[in-house]
Design an enzyme around this catalytic site. Sequence first.
Site, PDB file in Angstrom:
ATOM      1  N   ASP A 129       0.845  -1.191   0.000  1.00  0.00           N
ATOM      2  CA  ASP A 129       0.000   0.000   0.000  1.00  0.00           C
ATOM      3  C   ASP A 129       0.881   1.242   0.000  1.00  0.00           C
ATOM      4  O   ASP A 129       1.678   1.455   0.922  1.00  0.00           O
ATOM      5  CB  ASP A 129      -0.915  -0.017   1.228  1.00  0.00           C
ATOM      6  CG  ASP A 129      -1.820   1.198   1.274  1.00  0.00           C
ATOM      7  OD1 ASP A 129      -2.604   1.383   0.334  1.00  0.00           O
ATOM      8  OD2 ASP A 129      -1.717   1.974   2.241  1.00  0.00           O
TER       9      ASP A 129
ATOM     10  N   THR B 222      -3.051   5.382  -4.174  1.00  0.00           N
ATOM     11  CA  THR B 222      -1.974   6.105  -3.484  1.00  0.00           C
ATOM     12  C   THR B 222      -0.630   5.903  -4.162  1.00  0.00           C
ATOM     13  O   THR B 222       0.198   6.813  -4.191  1.00  0.00           O
ATOM     14  CB  THR B 222      -1.887   5.633  -2.021  1.00  0.00           C
ATOM     15  OG1 THR B 222      -1.782   4.207  -1.992  1.00  0.00           O
ATOM     16  CG2 THR B 222      -3.119   6.040  -1.242  1.00  0.00           C
ATOM     17  N   THR B 223      -0.411   4.705  -4.717  1.00  0.00           N
ATOM     18  CA  THR B 223       0.839   4.454  -5.446  1.00  0.00           C
ATOM     19  C   THR B 223       0.796   5.134  -6.809  1.00  0.00           C
ATOM     20  O   THR B 223       1.771   5.771  -7.232  1.00  0.00           O
ATOM     21  CB  THR B 223       1.057   2.941  -5.619  1.00  0.00           C
ATOM     22  OG1 THR B 223       1.037   2.313  -4.336  1.00  0.00           O
ATOM     23  CG2 THR B 223       2.382   2.656  -6.289  1.00  0.00           C
TER      24      THR B 223
ATOM     25  N   ASP C 246      -9.310  -0.218   1.545  1.00  0.00           N
ATOM     26  CA  ASP C 246      -9.168   0.451   0.250  1.00  0.00           C
ATOM     27  C   ASP C 246     -10.365   0.149  -0.639  1.00  0.00           C
ATOM     28  O   ASP C 246     -10.937   1.045  -1.274  1.00  0.00           O
ATOM     29  CB  ASP C 246      -7.874   0.011  -0.447  1.00  0.00           C
ATOM     30  CG  ASP C 246      -6.630   0.635   0.187  1.00  0.00           C
ATOM     31  OD1 ASP C 246      -6.801   1.444   1.115  1.00  0.00           O
ATOM     32  OD2 ASP C 246      -5.511   0.299  -0.230  1.00  0.00           O
TER      33      ASP C 246
END
Length: 525
Positions: free
Chosen positions: A62, A95-96, A388
């Site tokens: 994550d 997020t990545t 998520d």
Amino acid sequence: MSAQIFNEGATQERAENARLSNIIGAIAIGDLVKSTLGPKGMDKILQSTSGRGDDGVVVTNDGATILKSIPLDNAAAKVLVNISKVQDDEVGDGTTSVCVLAAEILRQAEKLLDQRIHPQTIIDGFRLATASAREALENAAVSHQDDEKQWREDLLSIARTTLSSKVLAADKHKFAEICVDAVLRLKGSTNLDRIQIIKKTGGKVSGSYLSDGFILAKKIGVNQPRSIKGARVLVANTSMDTDKVKVFGAKVKVSDTAQLAEIERAEREKMRTKVQKIAALGINVFVNRQLIYNWPEQLFADAGIMAIEHADFDGVERLALVTGGEIASSFDTPELLKLGACDSVEEVIIGEDRMVKFGGAAAGQACTIVLRGGTNQMLDEAERSIHDALAVLSQTVVEPRIVYGGGCSEMLMSRAVDEAAKTVPGKKSIAMEGFALALRQMPAILADNAGLDSADLVAKLRAAHYDGKVTSGLDLFLGDIVDVSGKVTESFKLKRQVLLSASEAAEMILRVDDIIRCAPRQRRN
């Protein structure tokens, strides 16, 4: 002639040096997390020197978890960490992607700076490119909310896509069903507090399940009912002990044991009166934030009331929310108290532990996801994955439009930016072409992480889009270009947020031409 205007020990980087320092820091962050991107991404082990948790070891892919766990000294790198946190708070996933895209945009900006193109010209070009990409994304977005069956299938596909890059990928079909069922129970709300996640070591991950109702990881008191129908619930945060004089620093002197017994009797009567006030409210379930000692526990048992002690604060807050009650601390004004209600309260066994299940709560959206797994690290990563997926699905229910993944959306936006660049005069068009190249790097990174020939696949994907096959994307399991409609689906809001956040972060970093570091504070004996 230059004058010293800073304190001794302060440093300054200017112009090209400042920009280069920022760009290198941001690219380093992108390179750090890009190997975790996509369904074939790898995990990272984060080990803390403090040894908290299970020896301070976290295994995750994550992006937000990785970035907020590492100490950074570069200012631009911290900007990327912040946009990753915002992405996590706003949408819950991507997020990545947002860090990697921002890093790739800055990588192209570095090449443009080497060509002596001014940063403001690059920024203007990037703004035009962002507008073109956003317009193309909005035109490609579709919504099937009016068709209930297709809408549910879209949500399942989004959940599967989100979970494909997580530790739960092997059981993504099962967990997609669990997440979609849980989110649809919220009936349009984005308040995920109504969905409780309980982690229990033991068994297999595939043994996880969705339970109707709210499960509290506590035990019922001794000699009290184990099951109650038509429960009226009082959630409280009050002291239920009998062996303390509640005056700080108080001392009581007695001359014989009879006087001591009199004090104890007074304390017991005081507690009996308190329990009678609680019982007079007409409740049959009492949940307390604090401990319940043996004497009041016995009184509750005599009154036929189920008493649950020492519920953690988070559990008490959630329980009050889902039962429709409010947390009480005093019982002298019963007309001001708001009781909760649910159809049933019963003791259940999960693994080897006894817990309390509140079924048919007043806020009927409440449910609990019970996660099983072999290690605490596995359960922690599974919880992050589920969170998520739940966050993305809850946002998709509010903004129902969807787009297609597997590099499809990025290639679609890249083509739109390339087309728009042909109509823009001057050096801005060069910046737009650089932005389009950065977008094409996203499917290339996905292919690289899967061990495939990224140059070949991205070239084929680009040709397919220029050939009018606008739903073409990468199948990283087959290593080929396929029609991804209905197979790899992503939230429109997620993709839009990734695009806007990444371009804004890149613009902010490019604007900087001076870095001033204050002198470190002097330590004195």
